[in-house]
Structure formats: structure tokens, C-alpha cells
Design a protein around this motif. Structure first.
Motif, PDB file in Angstrom:
ATOM      1  N   LEU A   1       0.827  -1.198   0.000  1.00 40.25           N
ATOM      2  CA  LEU A   1       0.000   0.000   0.000  1.00 40.25           C
ATOM      3  C   LEU A   1       0.868   1.257   0.000  1.00 40.25           C
ATOM      4  CD1 LEU A   1      -2.771  -1.154   2.501  1.00 40.25           C
ATOM      5  CD2 LEU A   1      -2.823  -1.154   0.005  1.00 40.25           C
ATOM      6  N   ALA A   2       2.014   1.190   0.674  1.00 42.56           N
ATOM      7  CA  ALA A   2       2.962   2.315   0.640  1.00 42.56           C
ATOM      8  C   ALA A   2       3.510   2.487  -0.786  1.00 42.56           C
ATOM      9  CB  ALA A   2       4.098   2.077   1.628  1.00 42.56           C
ATOM     10  N   LEU A   3       3.745   1.368  -1.472  1.00 40.53           N
ATOM     11  CA  LEU A   3       4.224   1.419  -2.857  1.00 40.53           C
ATOM     12  C   LEU A   3       3.173   2.077  -3.745  1.00 40.53           C
ATOM     13  CD1 LEU A   3       6.285   0.651  -5.055  1.00 40.53           C
ATOM     14  CD2 LEU A   3       5.118  -1.571  -5.230  1.00 40.53           C
ATOM     15  N   TYR A   4       1.914   1.734  -3.526  1.00 44.90           N
ATOM     16  CA  TYR A   4       0.828   2.374  -4.278  1.00 44.90           C
ATOM     17  C   TYR A   4       0.820   3.871  -4.005  1.00 44.90           C
ATOM     18  CZ  TYR A   4      -3.760   4.497  -4.582  1.00 44.90           C
ATOM     19  OH  TYR A   4      -4.774   5.393  -4.804  1.00 44.90           O
ATOM     20  N   TRP A   5       0.935   4.239  -2.735  1.00 41.98           N
ATOM     21  CA  TRP A   5       0.910   5.642  -2.334  1.00 41.98           C
ATOM     22  C   TRP A   5       2.044   6.418  -3.002  1.00 41.98           C
ATOM     23  CZ3 TRP A   5      -0.973   6.647   3.266  1.00 41.98           C
ATOM     24  CH2 TRP A   5      -1.344   7.978   3.418  1.00 41.98           C
ATOM     25  N   LEU A   6       3.231   5.823  -3.004  1.00 40.12           N
ATOM     26  CA  LEU A   6       4.395   6.452  -3.626  1.00 40.12           C
ATOM     27  C   LEU A   6       4.180   6.608  -5.133  1.00 40.12           C
ATOM     28  CD1 LEU A   6       7.337   7.447  -3.652  1.00 40.12           C
ATOM     29  CD2 LEU A   6       8.055   5.039  -3.769  1.00 40.12           C
ATOM     30  N   THR A   7       3.690   5.554  -5.773  1.00 36.92           N
ATOM     31  CA  THR A   7       3.484   5.574  -7.226  1.00 36.92           C
ATOM     32  C   THR A   7       2.472   6.630  -7.638  1.00 36.92           C
ATOM     33  OG1 THR A   7       3.973   3.203  -7.359  1.00 36.92           O
ATOM     34  CG2 THR A   7       2.864   4.193  -9.242  1.00 36.92           C
ATOM     35  N   THR A   8       1.341   6.671  -6.939  1.00 35.71           N
ATOM     36  CA  THR A   8       0.287   7.623  -7.318  1.00 35.71           C
ATOM     37  C   THR A   8       0.716   9.065  -7.053  1.00 35.71           C
ATOM     38  OG1 THR A   8      -2.118   7.988  -7.200  1.00 35.71           O
ATOM     39  CG2 THR A   8      -0.982   7.680  -5.107  1.00 35.71           C
ATOM     40  N   THR A   9       1.533   9.282  -6.015  1.00 37.35           N
ATOM     41  CA  THR A   9       2.017  10.637  -5.723  1.00 37.35           C
ATOM     42  C   THR A   9       3.040  11.083  -6.759  1.00 37.35           C
ATOM     43  OG1 THR A   9       1.681  10.219  -3.353  1.00 37.35           O
ATOM     44  CG2 THR A   9       2.986  12.137  -3.952  1.00 37.35           C
ATOM     45  N   LEU A  10       3.926  10.174  -7.167  1.00 38.07           N
ATOM     46  CA  LEU A  10       4.904  10.511  -8.210  1.00 38.07           C
ATOM     47  C   LEU A  10       4.190  10.844  -9.521  1.00 38.07           C
ATOM     48  CD1 LEU A  10       7.713   7.856  -7.556  1.00 38.07           C
ATOM     49  CD2 LEU A  10       7.810  10.322  -7.110  1.00 38.07           C
ATOM     50  N   PHE A  11       3.139  10.102  -9.817  1.00 38.57           N
ATOM     51  CA  PHE A  11       2.350  10.390 -11.020  1.00 38.57           C
ATOM     52  C   PHE A  11       1.737  11.785 -10.911  1.00 38.57           C
ATOM     53  CE2 PHE A  11      -1.371  10.579 -13.678  1.00 38.57           C
ATOM     54  CZ  PHE A  11      -1.015   9.896 -14.822  1.00 38.57           C
ATOM     55  N   ALA A  12       1.204  12.102  -9.726  1.00 43.04           N
ATOM     56  CA  ALA A  12       0.590  13.415  -9.508  1.00 43.04           C
ATOM     57  C   ALA A  12       1.602  14.538  -9.665  1.00 43.04           C
ATOM     58  CB  ALA A  12      -0.047  13.466  -8.120  1.00 43.04           C
TER      59      ALA A  12
END
Length: 228
Positions: free
Chosen positions: A206-217
Motif C-alpha cells: 500500500l505504501a508502494l501504491y501511495w508512492l506511485t500515485t504521488t509521483l504520477f501526480a
């Protein structure tokens, strides 16, 4: 309502995650999470771009709105009328930055739920007939990180990414004062800290998801702001 949510939002997302896991060489759930996150973010680009533009517009005009509030601080009715007039003149909808987020929330919750289920190999009974059911899902990411366990490094990276994203959206002109300025500062400095603490309490997937979506943003905000 819950059945509709499961049928039309959660199940398609969960099935796509497992399908990705099945076809990705090495069956890496971490890569599957990244690919699914990016796919969903690309689908939501029209909503998120509108949200970023609305936030930026509001922040750039915040000093003028603060001036109106100060000018009519003793007359709430006049203050409200002048603010509404200001919104109309500048074609601003104060709720424009909130509505896209509200629409995204069900999808975000479904992603979290799907990743949590995928990392524990649970809930596989909801797979569609054409999606192969794995006996067990290997939680290792690149053979290095167990995404089913907590991981402080991914949590800190998610917090750093959150800080960068918050700084990007802040106006580069005169700093906002009053309540708006205080809230902006809290969002910029406190949210990354909160992000780290929350991510540290969750499975690393879930932290990986959070990191990925924030980098995309961050990337999306960069291109949106560059065009302005």
C-alpha cells in the motif's frame, strides 16, 4: 449499494490486478501494483487535471479574497455577497477542486482493498472465470521487499513525494496570510509527516501504491503548471 460498488468498481480492479500478476514475467505483485496504479491514474487524468487547475486558480486569487474578507470583516452578509461577486467575475467554483476528489474516492478505496487482498492471497473467489486463480501470491517486490510487511523506506519515500507535491501546488507569489495561509502551511509540512506514519502502519504494498500515485501526480502537476 455495496453490491453495486463491489460489482462495478472493486471486482474489476481486483481482477485486473490478479490478471496483471499472472501475465507479468516473474509474477511480481509489486510491478502489478505499479502498472494498475498508473492505469487508473491515466483514466482519471481529466478529473485530476481539473482539480489541479482549480486549486492553483484559488491559491493565486487567495490574496484578493483575503482582502475582501478583511474589508468586510464586520459585515458577514456584505462579505458573502462580495465574495460571490468575485467568484462570478473570475469564473471560480469554490467546490471545483473538491468534486473530482469525491468522485475519485470510491476508486481509491477499491484500490486499497484490492492491494490488501492481493497481498494476502485472499478474496480470490471473486475472480472472473477467464482470470486464472493463482494458488498463492508471492508478496516479494523485485525479490527484495516483502510487500505484505511494513517497510519504513517506502513509507519515508511516500512522505517525501507528498512534500514535493504539496510544495509544487503552493503559490510562488506573496505568501497567503490568515487562515488560508495557515492551512496551506499545515498541508505542506504536516501531511508528509502524517503520510509517513500512516504508510509505516500499512503493508508495504500500500505504501508502494501511495508512492506511485504521488509521483504520477507530481509529473502531472508539472506539465499542467508548465502550460499555464
Amino acid at each position: 449499494m455495496i453490491q453495486l460498488y463491489n460489482a462495478f468498481i472493486y471486482q474489476p480492479i481486483f481482477n485486473f490486478l490478479i490478471w496483471l500478476y499472472n501475465i507479468i514475467p516473474g509474477h511480481d505483485i509489486g510491478i502489478a501494483i505499479i502498472v494498475l496504479t498508473l492505469a487508473v491514474r491515466f483514466l482519471m487524468v481529466p478529473l485530476t487535471v481539473k482539480q489541479v487547475k482549480s486549486q492553483k486558480a484559488l491559491q493565486e486569487l487567495q490574496p484578493k479574497m483575503d482582502e475582501i474578507k478583511r474589508k468586510y470583516k464586520d459585515d458577514r452578509e456584505k462579505q458573502s455577497k462580495e465574495l460571490m461577486k468575485f467568484y462570478k467575475e473570475h469564473k471560480i467554483n469554490p467546490l471545483a477542486s473538491c468534486l473530482p476528489l469525491l468522485i475519485q474516492l470510491p476508486i481509491i478505496f477499491a484500490l486499497f482493498r484490492a492491494f490488501r487482498a492481493g497481498l494476502t492471497s485472499s478474496g480470490l473467489e471473486v475472480l472472473y472465470p477467464f482470470v486464472a486463480k493463482p494458488e498463492v501470491i508471492n508478496p516479494m517486490f523485485l525479490g527484495l521487499v516483502d510487500l505484505s510487511q511494513k517497510n519504513i523506506i517506502l513509507a519515508v519515500l511516500a512522505g517525501i513525494a507528498q512534500f514535493i507535491q504539496s510544495k509544487m501546488i503552493m503559490p510562488k507569489t506573496k505568501k497567503a496570510k490568515g487562515m488560508a495561509g495557515m492551512m496551506s502551511k499545515q498541508m505542506t509540512y504536516f501531511m508528509p509527516v502524517i503520510t509517513v506514519f500512516i504508510a509505516m502502519s500499512l503493508p508495504a504494498g500500500l505504501a508502494l501504491y501511495w508512492l506511485t500515485t504521488t509521483l504520477f501526480a507530481i509529473g502531472q502537476q508539472y506539465f499542467v503548471m508548465k502550460k499555464k
